[in-house]
Design a protein around this motif. Structure first.
Motif, short mmCIF file in Angstrom:
data_model
loop_
_atom_site.label_atom_id
_atom_site.label_comp_id
_atom_site.label_asym_id
_atom_site.label_seq_id
_atom_site.Cartn_x
_atom_site.Cartn_y
_atom_site.Cartn_z
N ASN A 33 -8.15 -1.43 -6.47
CA ASN A 33 -9.55 -1.72 -6.75
C ASN A 33 -10.35 -1.89 -5.46
OD1 ASN A 33 -9.69 -1.55 -9.54
ND2 ASN A 33 -9.09 -3.67 -9.86
N LEU A 34 -9.76 -2.52 -4.46
CA LEU A 34 -10.43 -2.63 -3.16
C LEU A 34 -10.67 -1.25 -2.57
CD1 LEU A 34 -8.65 -5.63 -1.38
CD2 LEU A 34 -10.74 -5.65 -2.76
N MET A 35 -9.68 -0.37 -2.70
CA MET A 35 -9.83 0.98 -2.18
C MET A 35 -10.94 1.73 -2.92
SD MET A 35 -8.40 3.06 0.13
CE MET A 35 -6.67 2.62 0.36
N LEU A 36 -11.00 1.58 -4.24
CA LEU A 36 -12.06 2.22 -5.02
C LEU A 36 -13.43 1.71 -4.59
CD1 LEU A 36 -10.37 2.11 -8.54
CD2 LEU A 36 -11.03 4.20 -7.33
N CYS A 37 -13.53 0.40 -4.36
CA CYS A 37 -14.80 -0.18 -3.91
C CYS A 37 -15.22 0.40 -2.57
CB CYS A 37 -14.69 -1.70 -3.81
SG CYS A 37 -14.53 -2.53 -5.40
N LYS B 25 -11.35 10.20 -9.37
CA LYS B 25 -10.91 9.26 -10.40
C LYS B 25 -12.05 8.35 -10.86
CE LYS B 25 -7.59 9.10 -12.06
NZ LYS B 25 -7.00 9.87 -13.18
N LEU B 26 -13.08 8.21 -10.04
CA LEU B 26 -14.27 7.45 -10.44
C LEU B 26 -15.24 8.31 -11.23
CD1 LEU B 26 -14.85 5.44 -7.15
CD2 LEU B 26 -14.46 4.43 -9.41
N ASP B 27 -14.83 9.53 -11.55
CA ASP B 27 -15.62 10.47 -12.35
C ASP B 27 -16.90 10.92 -11.66
OD1 ASP B 27 -13.74 10.45 -14.35
OD2 ASP B 27 -14.83 9.08 -15.66
N VAL B 28 -16.90 10.93 -10.34
CA VAL B 28 -18.02 11.55 -9.63
C VAL B 28 -17.97 13.05 -9.93
CG1 VAL B 28 -19.04 12.04 -7.38
CG2 VAL B 28 -17.96 9.83 -7.81
N PRO B 29 -19.03 13.61 -10.50
CA PRO B 29 -18.95 15.01 -10.93
C PRO B 29 -18.88 15.99 -9.77
CG PRO B 29 -21.17 14.15 -11.23
CD PRO B 29 -20.31 12.98 -10.85
#
Length: 425
Positions: free
Chosen positions: A150-154, A212-216
């Protein structure tokens, strides 16, 4: 003096060898710019971070547990390793995720933040026994992996919005929220935690995490898609936050539209005459903002350099195309907020992109300035008589007469909103 004749094929081989040697030499080329070091890697000059911040991997020999030991080594060298005892859950998150990055191939491509053991300039194995002893005393649990990812995603969200993963202090609502929630308020204020994060967050593959965050429309290979098939699904909250801010390099367009929208909702916006000349036209702005919100990665400041998408927008060309319109609209916003009272947009003046109300600004917009002052005086006169805003608008002619569609701030904004109604749902 005698000369040696060589065949055409031998000459071609010699030339090829010379080119290959030049490329090999180029791989060693380094240069400094603004205090940062760059090296030619993967056919590009890439920034070199401090060598003791590299994550060292050897995925073909997982028995080495190299990524875990490398991550421990980095933590151990922060302020004499105090962080390992002060924030063990935080350290286990970093060490655990480092291992997952290596094993699942979620790591950044080998460049200035992740390197193969064969190319490493230091050997973390010198503290192998100490690292393994620590991991026996403090066991990595699944929750540590979840927290670290989660830290990496942020951090990747920060990159999308600001062009850097971690700033001179912790940035981003979710990054600060998770650090405090997971590790306590002390971690949020710890300089050691900040230093550790500055290393850690660069190890994850930018394209993979944003995918994976669904950025198109992220430019991902089938191999990367397959590698990230095992990646745990990010929360809906984090996915939604992709659209909380515009991508790095486009904030001025977001600021203008946000300002115009706020002023369009003001109770006296029906009284504000909106200039009809081309430089104040809003069609291009709302169309552009719609496109940015639909496909943000195309507009990121570093989409070209990092190959983030297939058809990135050239932001320099975009700026050059609309520079005059941007200037005119920002000046109009400044005039309205500074001349009128309680527009709801006063906080916008804190943004340095909105010009201050100077004599130069007034002089270059003299006619518009005088027109707006006249409207303001009219509003003030009726407010002093305790008229309510609806009656003032009717009295001063803000309502449409005989079906006439007046070119006011309110009507112009409502027309744009109707055209892009889906963006306001």
């Amino acid at each position: 003096m005698s000369s040696v004749m060589v065949s055409s094929s031998e000459a071609l081989i010699a030339v090829a060898d010379n080119i290959l040697n030049s490329i090999a030499d180029l791989n060693k080329v380094e240069y400094n710019k603004k205090g940062r070091k760059y090296r030619f890697v993967n056919n590009n000059f890439q920034r070199i971070r401090e060598e003791d911040k590299h994550l060292i991997i050897c995925p073909e020999d997982p028995s080495l547990n190299l990524s875990s030991i490398s991550a421990f080594y980095i933590l151990y060298n922060i302020n004499n390793g105090e962080i390992l005892q002060q924030f063990p859950d935080f350290c286990l998150s970093i060490i655990g995720v480092a291992r997952k990055l290596e094993m699942e191939k979620w790591n950044e491509v080998e460049n200035s933040s992740v390197v193969h053991y064969n190319n490493a300039r230091f050997d973390p194995m010198v503290i192998k026994d100490l690292a393994l002893s620590y991991l026996e005393d403090y066991e990595i649990q699944p929750r540590h992996i979840e927290m670290g990812l989660n830290l990496m995603l942020c951090a990747k969200l920060n990159f999308l919005h600001t062009d850097h993963h971690i700033g001179t202090k912790l940035e981003g609502y979710y990054m600060k929220h998770y650090v405090q929630d997971y590790y306590g308020p002390e971690a949020l204020e710890s300089s050691d935690v900040l230093v550790a994060l500055k290393s850690f967050v660069h190890w994850g593959n930018i394209k993979g995490f944003l995918y994976k965050l669904d950025v198109p429309n992220i430019n991902v290979s089938q191999e990367l898609i397959d590698n990230f098939a095992s990646f745990p699904e990010p929360s809906a909250e984090l996915k939604a936050s992709v659209y909380d801010r515009y991508p790095s390099g486009t904030s001025k367009y977001s600021l203008i539209r946000k300002s115009i929208d706020i002023l369009g909702d003001w109770k006296y916006s029906k009284l504000i005459p909106f200039p009809t000349s081309e430089e104040y036209d809003l069609s291009w702005l709302y169309a552009l903002c719609h496109d940015i919100e639909t496909d943000p990665i195309r507009y990121h400041l570093r989409s070209v350099a990092k190959g983030m998408c297939l058809e990135p927008v050239n932001l320099t060309e975009l700026t050059n195309t609309h520079s005059h319109q941007v200037k005119s609209l920002l000046e109009l916003i400044s005039l309205i907020i500074n001349i009128f009272h309680d527009t709801g947009g006063e906080f916008l003046l804190q943004n340095s992109k909105i010009p201050k109300l100077t004599n130069k600004l007034i002089e270059s917009n003299k006619e518009l300035y005088q027109t707006l002052l006249g409207v303001c005086d009219g509003i003030d006169n009726y407010e002093e008589k305790d008229w309510d805003s609806d009656d003032i608008v009717i009295r001063l002619g803000g309502e449409d007469d005989d079906g006439e569609h007046k070119h006011t701030l309110f009507n112009v904004v409502m027309d744009m909103r109707q055209k892009y109604i889906d963006d306001y749902e």
